[in-house]
Scaffold this motif. Structure first.
Motif, PDB file in Angstrom:
ATOM      1  N   GLY A 135       0.792  -1.221   0.000  1.00 49.44           N
ATOM      2  CA  GLY A 135       0.000   0.000   0.000  1.00 49.44           C
ATOM      3  C   GLY A 135       0.824   1.270   0.000  1.00 49.44           C
ATOM      4  O   GLY A 135       0.269   2.366   0.176  1.00 49.44           O
ATOM      5  N   TYR A 136       2.145   1.157  -0.201  1.00 46.87           N
ATOM      6  CA  TYR A 136       3.027   2.325  -0.186  1.00 46.87           C
ATOM      7  C   TYR A 136       3.781   2.445  -1.508  1.00 46.87           C
ATOM      8  O   TYR A 136       3.866   1.474  -2.280  1.00 46.87           O
ATOM      9  CB  TYR A 136       4.021   2.225   0.971  1.00 46.87           C
ATOM     10  CG  TYR A 136       3.372   2.231   2.339  1.00 46.87           C
ATOM     11  CD1 TYR A 136       2.636   3.332   2.777  1.00 46.87           C
ATOM     12  CD2 TYR A 136       3.478   1.132   3.183  1.00 46.87           C
ATOM     13  CE1 TYR A 136       2.037   3.339   4.023  1.00 46.87           C
ATOM     14  CE2 TYR A 136       2.883   1.122   4.437  1.00 46.87           C
ATOM     15  CZ  TYR A 136       2.161   2.233   4.850  1.00 46.87           C
ATOM     16  OH  TYR A 136       1.553   2.232   6.076  1.00 46.87           O
ATOM     17  N   PRO A 137       4.386   3.605  -1.785  1.00 40.92           N
ATOM     18  CA  PRO A 137       5.116   3.787  -3.051  1.00 40.92           C
ATOM     19  C   PRO A 137       6.315   2.850  -3.171  1.00 40.92           C
ATOM     20  O   PRO A 137       6.840   2.335  -2.176  1.00 40.92           O
ATOM     21  CB  PRO A 137       5.578   5.251  -2.973  1.00 40.92           C
ATOM     22  CG  PRO A 137       4.678   5.900  -1.979  1.00 40.92           C
ATOM     23  CD  PRO A 137       4.324   4.841  -0.992  1.00 40.92           C
ATOM     24  N   ALA A 138       6.755   2.652  -4.394  1.00 41.76           N
ATOM     25  CA  ALA A 138       7.897   1.771  -4.653  1.00 41.76           C
ATOM     26  C   ALA A 138       9.145   2.262  -3.922  1.00 41.76           C
ATOM     27  O   ALA A 138       9.943   1.452  -3.431  1.00 41.76           O
ATOM     28  CB  ALA A 138       8.162   1.698  -6.155  1.00 41.76           C
ATOM     29  N   ALA A 139       9.322   3.584  -3.824  1.00 45.73           N
ATOM     30  CA  ALA A 139      10.501   4.128  -3.143  1.00 45.73           C
ATOM     31  C   ALA A 139      10.525   3.700  -1.677  1.00 45.73           C
ATOM     32  O   ALA A 139      11.588   3.386  -1.129  1.00 45.73           O
ATOM     33  CB  ALA A 139      10.511   5.653  -3.247  1.00 45.73           C
ATOM     34  N   ALA A 140       9.353   3.664  -1.034  1.00 50.06           N
ATOM     35  CA  ALA A 140       9.289   3.241   0.365  1.00 50.06           C
ATOM     36  C   ALA A 140       9.653   1.769   0.509  1.00 50.06           C
ATOM     37  O   ALA A 140      10.255   1.362   1.511  1.00 50.06           O
ATOM     38  CB  ALA A 140       7.885   3.498   0.920  1.00 50.06           C
ATOM     39  N   GLN A 141       9.324   0.971  -0.491  1.00 51.00           N
ATOM     40  CA  GLN A 141       9.679  -0.449  -0.448  1.00 51.00           C
ATOM     41  C   GLN A 141      11.196  -0.632  -0.541  1.00 51.00           C
ATOM     42  O   GLN A 141      11.771  -1.477   0.158  1.00 51.00           O
ATOM     43  CB  GLN A 141       8.971  -1.188  -1.578  1.00 51.00           C
ATOM     44  CG  GLN A 141       7.452  -1.192  -1.430  1.00 51.00           C
ATOM     45  CD  GLN A 141       6.740  -1.804  -2.628  1.00 51.00           C
ATOM     46  OE1 GLN A 141       7.357  -2.457  -3.476  1.00 51.00           O
ATOM     47  NE2 GLN A 141       5.432  -1.586  -2.721  1.00 51.00           N
ATOM     48  N   LEU A 149       8.392 -15.649 -15.345  1.00 58.04           N
ATOM     49  CA  LEU A 149       7.164 -16.374 -15.022  1.00 58.04           C
ATOM     50  C   LEU A 149       6.030 -15.493 -14.508  1.00 58.04           C
ATOM     51  O   LEU A 149       4.877 -15.912 -14.516  1.00 58.04           O
ATOM     52  CB  LEU A 149       7.461 -17.468 -13.989  1.00 58.04           C
ATOM     53  CG  LEU A 149       8.415 -18.568 -14.440  1.00 58.04           C
ATOM     54  CD1 LEU A 149       8.682 -19.546 -13.307  1.00 58.04           C
ATOM     55  CD2 LEU A 149       7.846 -19.321 -15.644  1.00 58.04           C
ATOM     56  N   HIS A 150       6.368 -14.268 -14.046  1.00 65.98           N
ATOM     57  CA  HIS A 150       5.322 -13.424 -13.483  1.00 65.98           C
ATOM     58  C   HIS A 150       5.108 -12.136 -14.256  1.00 65.98           C
ATOM     59  O   HIS A 150       4.347 -11.272 -13.837  1.00 65.98           O
ATOM     60  CB  HIS A 150       5.663 -13.095 -12.020  1.00 65.98           C
ATOM     61  CG  HIS A 150       5.616 -14.287 -11.129  1.00 65.98           C
ATOM     62  ND1 HIS A 150       6.614 -14.604 -10.241  1.00 65.98           N
ATOM     63  CD2 HIS A 150       4.697 -15.268 -10.994  1.00 65.98           C
ATOM     64  CE1 HIS A 150       6.307 -15.724  -9.596  1.00 65.98           C
ATOM     65  NE2 HIS A 150       5.162 -16.142 -10.040  1.00 65.98           N
ATOM     66  N   ASP A 151       5.803 -11.989 -15.368  1.00 61.22           N
ATOM     67  CA  ASP A 151       5.585 -10.853 -16.255  1.00 61.22           C
ATOM     68  C   ASP A 151       5.795  -9.504 -15.578  1.00 61.22           C
ATOM     69  O   ASP A 151       5.084  -8.537 -15.828  1.00 61.22           O
ATOM     70  CB  ASP A 151       4.167 -10.914 -16.849  1.00 61.22           C
ATOM     71  CG  ASP A 151       4.041 -10.056 -18.106  1.00 61.22           C
ATOM     72  OD1 ASP A 151       5.062  -9.880 -18.783  1.00 61.22           O
ATOM     73  OD2 ASP A 151       2.928  -9.570 -18.392  1.00 61.22           O
ATOM     74  N   TYR A 152       6.799  -9.443 -14.679  1.00 63.34           N
ATOM     75  CA  TYR A 152       7.183  -8.167 -14.076  1.00 63.34           C
ATOM     76  C   TYR A 152       8.205  -7.476 -14.970  1.00 63.34           C
ATOM     77  O   TYR A 152       8.989  -8.126 -15.671  1.00 63.34           O
ATOM     78  CB  TYR A 152       7.836  -8.386 -12.708  1.00 63.34           C
ATOM     79  CG  TYR A 152       6.890  -8.758 -11.587  1.00 63.34           C
ATOM     80  CD1 TYR A 152       5.836  -7.934 -11.219  1.00 63.34           C
ATOM     81  CD2 TYR A 152       7.088  -9.927 -10.856  1.00 63.34           C
ATOM     82  CE1 TYR A 152       4.985  -8.266 -10.183  1.00 63.34           C
ATOM     83  CE2 TYR A 152       6.239 -10.274  -9.811  1.00 63.34           C
ATOM     84  CZ  TYR A 152       5.187  -9.439  -9.491  1.00 63.34           C
ATOM     85  OH  TYR A 152       4.355  -9.776  -8.459  1.00 63.34           O
ATOM     86  N   GLY A 153       8.238  -6.147 -14.904  1.00 60.46           N
ATOM     87  CA  GLY A 153       9.351  -5.421 -15.486  1.00 60.46           C
ATOM     88  C   GLY A 153      10.599  -5.623 -14.642  1.00 60.46           C
ATOM     89  O   GLY A 153      10.528  -6.145 -13.515  1.00 60.46           O
ATOM     90  N   VAL A 154      11.750  -5.195 -15.132  1.00 62.13           N
ATOM     91  CA  VAL A 154      13.011  -5.455 -14.428  1.00 62.13           C
ATOM     92  C   VAL A 154      13.021  -4.798 -13.050  1.00 62.13           C
ATOM     93  O   VAL A 154      13.374  -5.427 -12.048  1.00 62.13           O
ATOM     94  CB  VAL A 154      14.206  -4.954 -15.268  1.00 62.13           C
ATOM     95  CG1 VAL A 154      15.512  -5.087 -14.466  1.00 62.13           C
ATOM     96  CG2 VAL A 154      14.314  -5.745 -16.563  1.00 62.13           C
ATOM     97  N   GLU A 155      12.602  -3.520 -12.981  1.00 63.82           N
ATOM     98  CA  GLU A 155      12.633  -2.831 -11.686  1.00 63.82           C
ATOM     99  C   GLU A 155      11.686  -3.484 -10.691  1.00 63.82           C
ATOM    100  O   GLU A 155      12.032  -3.722  -9.530  1.00 63.82           O
ATOM    101  CB  GLU A 155      12.249  -1.357 -11.876  1.00 63.82           C
ATOM    102  CG  GLU A 155      12.396  -0.491 -10.613  1.00 63.82           C
ATOM    103  CD  GLU A 155      11.202  -0.564  -9.672  1.00 63.82           C
ATOM    104  OE1 GLU A 155      11.378  -0.357  -8.452  1.00 63.82           O
ATOM    105  OE2 GLU A 155      10.092  -0.859 -10.160  1.00 63.82           O
ATOM    106  N   ALA A 156      10.472  -3.798 -11.122  1.00 64.56           N
ATOM    107  CA  ALA A 156       9.493  -4.428 -10.227  1.00 64.56           C
ATOM    108  C   ALA A 156       9.955  -5.813  -9.807  1.00 64.56           C
ATOM    109  O   ALA A 156       9.777  -6.220  -8.650  1.00 64.56           O
ATOM    110  CB  ALA A 156       8.128  -4.502 -10.910  1.00 64.56           C
ATOM    111  N   ALA A 157      10.565  -6.551 -10.739  1.00 64.58           N
ATOM    112  CA  ALA A 157      11.058  -7.888 -10.406  1.00 64.58           C
ATOM    113  C   ALA A 157      12.135  -7.821  -9.337  1.00 64.58           C
ATOM    114  O   ALA A 157      12.118  -8.581  -8.358  1.00 64.58           O
ATOM    115  CB  ALA A 157      11.603  -8.561 -11.669  1.00 64.58           C
ATOM    116  N   LEU A 158      13.084  -6.896  -9.506  1.00 66.34           N
ATOM    117  CA  LEU A 158      14.149  -6.747  -8.525  1.00 66.34           C
ATOM    118  C   LEU A 158      13.592  -6.248  -7.190  1.00 66.34           C
ATOM    119  O   LEU A 158      13.983  -6.741  -6.126  1.00 66.34           O
ATOM    120  CB  LEU A 158      15.204  -5.775  -9.043  1.00 66.34           C
ATOM    121  CG  LEU A 158      16.076  -6.283 -10.193  1.00 66.34           C
ATOM    122  CD1 LEU A 158      16.920  -5.147 -10.761  1.00 66.34           C
ATOM    123  CD2 LEU A 158      16.983  -7.419  -9.718  1.00 66.34           C
TER     124      LEU A 158
END
Length: 482
Positions: A226-232, A288-297
């Motif tokens: 529920g938070y931005p990618a930067a917080a993750q 296998l999950h169709d993520y982009g590179v940034e999201a996958a990492l």
């Protein structure tokens, strides 16, 4: 109970009572119900003061008394901390105790099916239980256990890691202060980092209080999804620190002769598991999950850091991933973080010792007359340490299997039972299936919740103090100390 036992228990209860008294003001300022905090403060202060008055701080505690204090404090303090949850009227006493035990043991397993049940002050108290739980573990293993009768400093290292580490400072109290400075500093930096990454200030504070103790209680029902990618990404950094040995971090920051943590063999294993697991999981995500590179990492590094360090946050519902990816996360739960960290579980150093022991035995089979000392890096590991580590791992696996069997009979679901038991005893938090990161433990049978409470309690203080309560010699020693 001996005089020192009563004094120590009273001191712990009074301290929690004082914090809850402060929360009366917090809840009042927000216009929220103060009754639970008022009851908890009254019980904690009254009972704590009574125990302190009938006890004495001057007696030298025997080893049985010290271990008894450790076990009972972690049993009573969550009971006191459960009162605000129970008085709120939204959860029963068993569920309130489960939530508080999960908090103070920094487990992060929740019984809340609906986060709308708690108000702001209850969520802040929920987070603070984890922060104090992390502080308590540090104080326990740095300032309390060394006062036991048997080989103070050696006992501290034997009980907290199973392997003796180098001295950091001449005085244990000074060592404790240095480690606590690191703990507070990293908590403050986490608050700032989360806020700059786009979290509201309240959420930044609440999440920072549960990141550094490797706890995982987030005020957001979606956890970090529920938070931005930067917080993750910020959470990845601080979860990694939460699972590292605080003694190493303190030495690097405040030691007279600062040394890189990379020289420590356990830190290399911990870092290697973190990097290898993250990269393997990222490959799964891309293909296998169709993520982009940034999201996958991001999701890979986040979930590996979360479960390896027993934090238990989620950046995504990983129960929707392919089975091999889920299995990798469960495997990392058993490796766990470093000794001397806020992480739960077996600890990486114990697996390192056991692995070296197995390799030595294989070599001994080929060369039966060879002298093969067991080493951890450049240091020799004594047979007494090996015996302690082996006993702990066997006990850990036994309690894990026993818990799995009880839960599978009550729930009828092997995946839920296996992962719940692993999450409880490893102080991780979420499992798989209905107890996954977007679910809760609310629907578990009451007996399964009792098993969870026991496993969280035993796992947090590393089994021995709890299991010794079932040994008759402990009670005979306590009777002699009256």
């Amino acid at each position: 109970m001996g005089g020192f036992v009563r004094y120590a228990l009273g001191t712990a209860l009074r301290a929690v009572g004082l914090v809850m008294l402060a929360f009366v003001l917090v809840a009042w300022a927000w216009g929220e119900d103060v009754r639970g905090f008022l009851l908890g403060a009254g019980v904690g202060l009254a009972l704590g003061q009574l125990l302190r008055m009938t006890g004495t701080p001057k007696a030298e505690p025997k080893r049985a008394e010290g271990l008894f204090i450790v076990a009972v404090i972690w049993l009573l303090v969550p009971l006191l901390g459960a009162l605000p949850f129970w008085v709120s009227g939204h959860v029963g006493l068993l569920d309130a105790y489960f939530e508080a035990m999960s908090g103070f043991t920094t487990t992060g397993a929740t019984i809340l099916p609906d986060f709308g049940l708690f108000n702001q002050s209850l969520f802040l108290w929920r987070g603070l239980t984890q922060w104090f739980g992390g502080v308590g573990i540090i104080v326990l293993f740095v300032a309390v256990l060394p006062h036991f009768a048997v080989a103070g400093r050696q006992l501290f290292f034997a009980e907290s890691t199973g392997v003796q580490k180098e001295k950091l400072t001449p005085r244990l109290r000074h060592t404790a202060e240095m480690v606590l400075r690191v703990y507070v500093l990293l908590t403050g930096l986490a608050v700032l980092g989360y806020w700059l990454a786009g979290m509201p200030l309240y959420d930044a504070l609440a999440n920072a209080l549960t990141t550094m103790p490797a706890g995982g209680f987030s005020p957001n029902p979606l956890s970090f999804a529920g938070y931005p990618a930067a917080a993750q990404w910020v959470a990845v950094v601080f979860m990694f620190f939460a699972g590292a040995n605080f003694l190493l971090i303190a030495s690097a920051l405040f030691g007279r002769a600062s040394r890189t943590p990379w020289r420590d063999p356990e830190f290399r294993v911990y870092s290697g598991a973190f990097l290898a697991g993250s990269l393997v999981l990222a490959v799964y995500h891309v293909y296998l999950h169709d993520y982009g590179v940034e999201a996958a990492l991001r999701h890979a590094f986040f979930q590996v850091a979360s479960l390896l360090t027993s934090t238990g946050y989620a950046s995504v519902d990983y129960t929707q991933w392919v089975v091999p990816a889920q299995a990798l996360l469960i495997f990392l739960m058993f490796i766990s973080g470093s000794a001397g960290s806020a992480a739960g579980g077996v600890k990486s150093v114990r697996w390192l010792v056991m692995t070296n022991h197995v390799l030595r035995e294989l070599k001994r089979t080929l060369h039966p007359n060879a002298v093969l000392p067991l080493r951890l890096g450049t240091k020799a590991v004594g047979e007494d340490v090996l015996r302690s580590v082996s006993s702990f791992v066997i006990l850990y696996l036994f309690v894990f299997v026993l818990g799995t069997m009880v839960i599978v009979f009550t729930e009828g679901d092997l995946v839920v039972a296996f992962t719940s038991s692993a999450a409880f005893i490893g102080n991780v938090g979420p499992g798989l299936g209905t107890v996954g990161p977007m679910g809760s433990f609310a629907d578990l049978h009451p007996l399964a919740k009792l098993v969870g409470i026991f496993q969280m309690w035993a796992g947090r203080i590393e089994l021995i103090p709890v299991l010794l309560l079932f040994h008759p010699d402990t009670w005979r020693a306590l009777r002699r100390s009256r």
